[in-house]
Scaffold this motif. Structure first.
Motif, PDB file in Angstrom:
ATOM      1  N   ILE A  65     -34.506 -11.672 100.811  1.00 28.30           N
ATOM      2  CA  ILE A  65     -35.376 -11.848  99.638  1.00 28.30           C
ATOM      3  C   ILE A  65     -35.815 -10.460  99.161  1.00 28.30           C
ATOM      4  CG2 ILE A  65     -37.534 -12.832  98.761  1.00 28.30           C
ATOM      5  CD1 ILE A  65     -35.519 -14.978  99.576  1.00 28.30           C
ATOM      6  N   GLU A  66     -35.631 -10.198  97.875  1.00 23.07           N
ATOM      7  CA  GLU A  66     -35.947  -8.884  97.313  1.00 23.07           C
ATOM      8  C   GLU A  66     -37.357  -8.880  96.688  1.00 23.07           C
ATOM      9  OE1 GLU A  66     -34.454 -11.761  95.682  1.00 23.07           O
ATOM     10  OE2 GLU A  66     -32.656 -10.526  95.430  1.00 23.07           O
ATOM     11  N   PRO A  67     -37.916  -7.688  96.427  1.00 25.53           N
ATOM     12  CA  PRO A  67     -39.156  -7.626  95.628  1.00 25.53           C
ATOM     13  C   PRO A  67     -38.884  -8.280  94.272  1.00 25.53           C
ATOM     14  CG  PRO A  67     -38.605  -5.467  96.544  1.00 25.53           C
ATOM     15  CD  PRO A  67     -37.422  -6.345  96.791  1.00 25.53           C
ATOM     16  N   ASN A  68     -39.914  -8.855  93.637  1.00 25.01           N
ATOM     17  CA  ASN A  68     -39.706  -9.680  92.441  1.00 25.01           C
ATOM     18  C   ASN A  68     -38.580 -10.681  92.726  1.00 25.01           C
ATOM     19  OD1 ASN A  68     -41.634  -8.215  90.866  1.00 25.01           O
ATOM     20  ND2 ASN A  68     -40.101  -6.619  90.531  1.00 25.01           N
ATOM     21  N   PRO A  69     -38.797 -11.627  93.627  1.00 25.35           N
ATOM     22  CA  PRO A  69     -37.700 -12.448  94.177  1.00 25.35           C
ATOM     23  C   PRO A  69     -36.948 -13.215  93.094  1.00 25.35           C
ATOM     24  CG  PRO A  69     -39.850 -13.399  94.686  1.00 25.35           C
ATOM     25  CD  PRO A  69     -40.110 -12.042  94.128  1.00 25.35           C
ATOM     26  N   LYS A  70     -35.633 -13.245  93.304  1.00 23.96           N
ATOM     27  CA  LYS A  70     -34.746 -13.770  92.268  1.00 23.96           C
ATOM     28  C   LYS A  70     -34.327 -15.207  92.554  1.00 23.96           C
ATOM     29  CE  LYS A  70     -32.790  -9.257  91.224  1.00 23.96           C
ATOM     30  NZ  LYS A  70     -31.650  -8.368  91.405  1.00 23.96           N
ATOM     31  N   LEU A  71     -34.272 -15.974  91.493  1.00 24.31           N
ATOM     32  CA  LEU A  71     -33.749 -17.344  91.559  1.00 24.31           C
ATOM     33  C   LEU A  71     -32.434 -17.395  92.328  1.00 24.31           C
ATOM     34  CD1 LEU A  71     -33.636 -20.316  90.436  1.00 24.31           C
ATOM     35  CD2 LEU A  71     -32.340 -19.377  88.513  1.00 24.31           C
ATOM     36  N   GLU A  72     -31.543 -16.478  91.996  1.00 19.65           N
ATOM     37  CA  GLU A  72     -30.187 -16.515  92.540  1.00 19.65           C
ATOM     38  C   GLU A  72     -30.212 -16.404  94.077  1.00 19.65           C
ATOM     39  OE1 GLU A  72     -31.399 -14.683  90.039  1.00 19.65           O
ATOM     40  OE2 GLU A  72     -30.256 -15.350  88.289  1.00 19.65           O
ATOM     41  N   THR A  73     -31.071 -15.525  94.589  1.00 20.61           N
ATOM     42  CA  THR A  73     -31.180 -15.369  96.049  1.00 20.61           C
ATOM     43  C   THR A  73     -31.787 -16.641  96.662  1.00 20.61           C
ATOM     44  OG1 THR A  73     -31.617 -13.051  95.604  1.00 20.61           O
ATOM     45  CG2 THR A  73     -32.019 -13.816  97.844  1.00 20.61           C
ATOM     46  N   GLY A 267     -47.368  -7.273  82.531  1.00 19.43           N
ATOM     47  CA  GLY A 267     -46.784  -6.651  83.726  1.00 19.43           C
ATOM     48  C   GLY A 267     -45.499  -7.351  84.169  1.00 19.43           C
ATOM     49  N   HIS A 268     -45.506  -8.693  84.124  1.00 14.54           N
ATOM     50  CA  HIS A 268     -44.301  -9.442  84.523  1.00 14.54           C
ATOM     51  C   HIS A 268     -43.107  -9.068  83.638  1.00 14.54           C
ATOM     52  CE1 HIS A 268     -46.506 -11.483  87.448  1.00 14.54           C
ATOM     53  NE2 HIS A 268     -46.679 -12.674  86.908  1.00 14.54           N
ATOM     54  N   GLU A 269     -43.374  -8.842  82.339  1.00  9.23           N
ATOM     55  CA  GLU A 269     -42.280  -8.439  81.446  1.00  9.23           C
ATOM     56  C   GLU A 269     -41.755  -7.060  81.837  1.00  9.23           C
ATOM     57  OE1 GLU A 269     -40.938 -10.524  79.035  1.00  9.23           O
ATOM     58  OE2 GLU A 269     -42.260 -11.910  80.097  1.00  9.23           O
ATOM     59  N   LEU A 270     -42.663  -6.153  82.151  1.00  4.76           N
ATOM     60  CA  LEU A 270     -42.228  -4.808  82.569  1.00  4.76           C
ATOM     61  C   LEU A 270     -41.395  -4.872  83.846  1.00  4.76           C
ATOM     62  CD1 LEU A 270     -45.511  -2.753  81.905  1.00  4.76           C
ATOM     63  CD2 LEU A 270     -43.368  -2.620  80.610  1.00  4.76           C
ATOM     64  N   SER A 271     -41.812  -5.743  84.764  1.00  7.57           N
ATOM     65  CA  SER A 271     -41.028  -5.888  86.000  1.00  7.57           C
ATOM     66  C   SER A 271     -39.680  -6.518  85.717  1.00  7.57           C
ATOM     67  CB  SER A 271     -41.804  -6.747  87.016  1.00  7.57           C
ATOM     68  OG  SER A 271     -42.967  -6.081  87.446  1.00  7.57           O
ATOM     69  N   ALA A 272     -39.679  -7.535  84.853  1.00  5.88           N
ATOM     70  CA  ALA A 272     -38.425  -8.243  84.568  1.00  5.88           C
ATOM     71  C   ALA A 272     -37.411  -7.316  83.903  1.00  5.88           C
ATOM     72  CB  ALA A 272     -38.696  -9.471  83.686  1.00  5.88           C
ATOM     73  N   VAL A 273     -37.878  -6.462  82.986  1.00  7.17           N
ATOM     74  CA  VAL A 273     -36.952  -5.611  82.225  1.00  7.17           C
ATOM     75  C   VAL A 273     -36.641  -4.308  82.951  1.00  7.17           C
ATOM     76  CG1 VAL A 273     -36.597  -4.341  80.070  1.00  7.17           C
ATOM     77  CG2 VAL A 273     -37.745  -6.574  80.043  1.00  7.17           C
ATOM     78  N   TYR A 274     -37.680  -3.654  83.473  1.00  8.84           N
ATOM     79  CA  TYR A 274     -37.489  -2.301  84.035  1.00  8.84           C
ATOM     80  C   TYR A 274     -37.557  -2.277  85.564  1.00  8.84           C
ATOM     81  CZ  TYR A 274     -38.419  -1.058  79.166  1.00  8.84           C
ATOM     82  OH  TYR A 274     -38.370  -0.970  77.802  1.00  8.84           O
ATOM     83  N   GLY A 275     -37.806  -3.441  86.184  1.00  8.00           N
ATOM     84  CA  GLY A 275     -37.850  -3.500  87.644  1.00  8.00           C
ATOM     85  C   GLY A 275     -39.071  -2.832  88.252  1.00  8.00           C
ATOM     86  N   LEU A 276     -40.126  -2.660  87.450  1.00  9.39           N
ATOM     87  CA  LEU A 276     -41.336  -2.017  87.980  1.00  9.39           C
ATOM     88  C   LEU A 276     -41.948  -2.832  89.116  1.00  9.39           C
ATOM     89  CD1 LEU A 276     -41.230  -0.146  85.516  1.00  9.39           C
ATOM     90  CD2 LEU A 276     -43.679  -0.602  85.167  1.00  9.39           C
TER      91      LEU A 276
END
Lengths: 382, 382
Positions: A65-73, A267-276
């Motif tokens: 499981i990665e930071p900002n966990p992904k649906l795919e994982t 913040g969620h948008e910044l994480s989604a786009v730039y991986g912050l």
């Protein structure tokens, strides 16, 4: 005070050397899937403690499981669960691993497209039971029923909640945080702080107990942040930060209050786009969002300025001073607080994120005034 | 901070006109016993609201739980439960009715002498499920698993606890407190305040979040006590006092802390022998107990003096000043704070209660120094 309906049935086992309690907490007669992140728990001794505690249990492991966990994982774990007829999930890691575990618990019992749980917030009445070993004081996920999941192909990061997703238990051993990298401690400190801000700095509804609880968490974070950063093995500082992080988002501080969450939305948008990192995104956005919404938030910010930062001034000055103090506090941890510091150009960020708010018709804020135009203005100040 | 194991699974439904939620909260397919006190709920409209909400449920009624609820009364309810095969209990009233309901829930499933549940604190693993409509902000029983029961023939009043006794839900409508007699509001205010004191004013374990939570509850009580007494229909003041009372004893303020409970131990004896209201007994005992134990409690009392009463002095002066402020606050509510004020002669009270501590070898206090000799000294100051 608004009416409220509150429940939080999670058992918290807190303190030094508490991971061994897993042997009694995890049901012995079920098939367990233990869910992990990227492998840091192998280095800091948590993995060994978990394995020792569960040496008589029937366990499988899922890693990655990665930071900002992904649906795919998460969907890979769901497949494993179905293949192995898993009955109980144990999350071992930080908030990302636990959020993923919550989603996996729901998706494993869900009929239909699992992304609908997040994307459409479809209601569900079945989920696998889950427990947690929390290794990182930050998200508060260990004592709530909220999860935030990212969809990599859609570039969407979004929260959902369901009471079925309260962990049956959460073990928090502050010693497991001694070895955390500085950036994760900084992120956790800011995340905890902003959780309180987004619940507190809204409309004054004469919620005296709750406001004081918020001040207590904020003061605890401020007091212990520097100690924890300078002296990572200081147990008391880590224990106080851990408990502050849990209390910041377990509902104790916001029952009967009006909440905001617009810093999180941006913040969620910044994480989604730039991986912050989540905490980093909040450190950049929150001070500017508070200034943008000063007219709505000044009464409570002034009260906080007086109580937390001992400002002695009229309402407007105390409110402005409070925001300055918040920004100074973030900076004092060493975290970046501008887009430029992390190599992003504010005009392009503002345009792109604003456009995403516009396209998806996203509106945030307790007064529903944080639309795509507001987002652009706010990000241009970041 | 000490290690801790915390759970509180009670659902709280808080606010105006919330009793109607009973229709969904109380299981429709079970046989319900509704347990009441002396009849005040018939006058203040609660009874009618409960009956309306449960008009499709299968309910029986039990009336007559008294303040300082008695074993003998509870056992009558147990007989009724066995006769009528009751599956679920609903407490409607204050802390006494709820404490009785908790004991009844355990006793109805207990093999052996039910008094052993209290007198010997015998463990039990079965109890009827229960819910609660709380009409009086005071004991905090609505969100904990503790009960205090009096044995009239033995003249013993004693607490016991079991996680099975958490209410499944508690409804708290501050409006139901508008019609409470002044004495009950005074008692509730003091009870709430002393609950916090007995959890806070002990050993300083660097429990920063919890200490701040305590200050918040105390400040809320102080701020709202006068308003609630002078303006009984002030919703905000009653709502804040209700929520403060619940938070004062739901565990949120004392996890990881060392607790005391010696004021309660002495107060319970005064109630058992002289029939004193619980809050009143605490108003008389607590200031003297704090002075008696000043050397152990001065660090935290000084901190509280500074944070709650804005005292600006050295540790010893701030601690002493804090106790004086506590006593003044109790007096400001109009409650009696000496034995003489309620027509009791301190020498005979001190001798009798001290003798009871001696006979039963009772010892209280976080340093286990409140024995029969200490009790005598403390009561001679009352």
């Amino acid at each position: 005070m608004n009416n409220f309906n509150f429940i939080c049935p999670t058992r918290v086992i807190f303190g030094s050397d508490t991971i061994q309690n897993l042997s009694n907490l995890v049901p012995i007669n079920l098939k367990i899937l233990v869910i992990f992140g990227g492998g840091s728990v192998r280095k800091n001794g948590i993995y060994e403690q978990v394995k020792n505690a569960l040496n008589k249990h029937n366990i499988s492991e899922f890693w990655g499981i990665e930071p900002n966990p992904k649906l795919e994982t998460c969907l890979k774990a769901v497949n494993l669960i179905k293949r192995e007829s898993i009955d109980f999930l144990l999350s071992v890691g930080g908030g990302s691993v636990l959020d993923a575990t919550k989603f996996i618990a729901a998706a494993a019992k869900f009929d239909g497209d699992p992304w609908d749980i997040v994307g459409k917030r479809v209601y569900f009445d079945k989920a696998l039971p889950l427990g947690c070993v929390m290794s990182l004081p930050a998200t508060g996920s260990e004592m709530n029923c909220v999860s935030v999941i990212s969809n990599d192909s859609l570039k969407i990061k979004r929260s959902f909640r369901n009471e079925l997703l309260y962990p049956k238990f959460s073990i928090i051993d502050p010693k497991t945080t001694f070895s955390l990298p500085l950036a994760q401690i900084q992120n956790g400190i800011v995340d905890t702080f902003v959780h309180i801000l987004e619940q507190y700095a809204t409309v004054d509804l004469n919620t005296s107990v709750q406001d004081g609880f918020c001040f207590s968490v904020l003061k605890t974070v401020i007091k212990n942040a520097k100690i924890a950063i300078n002296d990572p093995q200081n147990y008391d500082a880590r224990a106080n930060l851990c408990w502050a992080a849990t209390c910041a988002l377990n509902g104790w501080c916001n029952v009967g209050c009006i909440v905001d969450w617009s810093s999180h939305a941006i913040g969620h948008e910044l994480s989604a786009v730039y991986g912050l990192d989540h905490g980093l995104s909040l450190a950049i956005v929150t001070p500017r969002l508070l200034r943008y919404n000063l007219k709505f938030k000044k009464a409570k910010l002034a009260k906080m300025g007086r109580e937390v930062f001992e400002l002695n001034a009229d309402e407007l000055s105390a409110a402005k001073g409070c925001i300055d103090e918040i920004e100074s506090f973030f900076k004092s941890t060493g975290i970046a607080t501008t887009l430029a510091q992390i190599g992003l150009e504010k005009n392009s960020v503002a345009n792109l994120i604003s456009e995403r708010f516009k396209q998806r018709n996203l509106i945030a804020g307790e007064h529903e005034n944080i639309d795509y135009k507001a987002v652009k203005q706010i990000l241009l100040e970041c």
